[in-house]
Design an enzyme around this catalytic site. Sequence first.
Site, PDB file in Angstrom:
ATOM      1  N   PRO A 147     -91.458  -7.948 -18.736  1.00  0.00           N
ATOM      2  CA  PRO A 147     -91.289  -6.619 -18.958  1.00  0.00           C
ATOM      3  C   PRO A 147     -90.481  -5.765 -18.203  1.00  0.00           C
ATOM      4  O   PRO A 147     -89.267  -5.162 -18.155  1.00  0.00           O
ATOM      5  CB  PRO A 147     -92.373  -5.895 -19.269  1.00  0.00           C
ATOM      6  N   GLU A 148     -90.794  -5.374 -17.022  1.00  0.00           N
ATOM      7  CA  GLU A 148     -90.212  -4.323 -16.355  1.00  0.00           C
ATOM      8  C   GLU A 148     -88.916  -4.887 -15.460  1.00  0.00           C
ATOM      9  O   GLU A 148     -88.599  -5.658 -15.499  1.00  0.00           O
ATOM     10  CB  GLU A 148     -91.009  -3.851 -15.406  1.00  0.00           C
ATOM     11  N   HIS A 184     -94.012 -21.486 -28.719  1.00  0.00           N
ATOM     12  CA  HIS A 184     -93.534 -20.115 -29.202  1.00  0.00           C
ATOM     13  C   HIS A 184     -92.033 -20.108 -29.046  1.00  0.00           C
ATOM     14  O   HIS A 184     -91.425 -18.841 -28.880  1.00  0.00           O
ATOM     15  CB  HIS A 184     -94.091 -19.093 -28.619  1.00  0.00           C
ATOM     16  N   ARG A 235     -88.736  19.432 -19.753  1.00  0.00           N
ATOM     17  CA  ARG A 235     -89.664  18.920 -20.490  1.00  0.00           C
ATOM     18  C   ARG A 235     -90.931  19.546 -20.469  1.00  0.00           C
ATOM     19  O   ARG A 235     -91.786  19.976 -19.489  1.00  0.00           O
ATOM     20  CB  ARG A 235     -89.881  17.140 -20.172  1.00  0.00           C
ATOM     21  N   ARG A 263     -95.511 -13.156 -28.906  1.00  0.00           N
ATOM     22  CA  ARG A 263     -95.851 -11.981 -29.568  1.00  0.00           C
ATOM     23  C   ARG A 263     -94.754 -11.227 -30.172  1.00  0.00           C
ATOM     24  O   ARG A 263     -94.868 -10.370 -31.324  1.00  0.00           O
ATOM     25  CB  ARG A 263     -96.600 -10.838 -28.575  1.00  0.00           C
TER      26      ARG A 263
END
Length: 287
Positions: A2-3, A96, A160, A117
Amino acid sequence: MPELPEVEVVRRGLARWVAHRPVASAEVLHPRAVRRHLAGGEDFARRLGGVTFATPHRRGKYLWLPVEDAGFSVLAHLGMSGQLLVKTEAAPDEKHLRIRIRFADALGTELRFVDQRTFGGLSLHENTAEGLPEVIAHIARDPLDPDFDEESFHTALRRRRTTVKRALLDQSLISGVGNIYADEALWRARLHYDRPTATLTRPKSAELLGHVREVMTAALGVGGTSFDSLYVNVNGESGYFDRSLDAYGREDEPCRRCGTPMRRRPWMNRSSYFCPRCQRAPRAVPA
DNA sequence: CACGGCCCCTGTTAGC
DNA sequence: TGCTAACAGGGGCCGT
């Protein structure tokens, strides 16, 4: 994986092992892995046959391989569990394995997209005038981008009506930051995740941004953060930054600054880790 | 239209 | 031991 630091590790791997290679064929083994390619898996495979990849680019957590002498790119997002692996053609298929790209050269390796996933995927998109796949035009520049606009980031925070961790995770404000590095940067800046962004002073938002950059640069230097084999580079190797985490995953362990036991709070279907002493909860703001 | 909540998936682990 | 629930680093989309 992810990051930003983990995606950048993958981008560098693709630059070394995949860039400038001619594609022989592509094989889509799971339709969900190409769901962002609206024309479907067969179209995806057909259009990739015979192309040559150029140097990979990245913005935030998205990375893409431009196709040489064509106006489109292969866009990749790893989601929660996606991997781009360069494997020998003889290596057995992963459980996978979702997409396979074979090359027409004699190097004997292929590119595989593996994703447990299936939150990630690959897709083909026309490039904008800036060379960016059109569908990620709304993604903000990331904090390691030299053209990241610090001033407009600060004014956006002030405007914001949201809280600071939500803002850090908002990819249209600043991209590449996910749950781990958000918690790490907030800990370094001594900011509670529920602090309203409108209360951040200019020096404080500059400090926070500096911590985001520092923690990501440090993680990149050791190959990113991996807790398990799901987060690996194109050669299947894990990074080492998990040993350097100060906040994420440290529930009940002593804060490395003040010794107070760290806490975990459920937050947006995830978790936030923080020091209750260094990162005081904001006083309720009158409506 | 900005924001918060929900959902998409599969696998592992903690707890009963 | 076996079942169940919670949790996992993602983002898009929907309703308010």
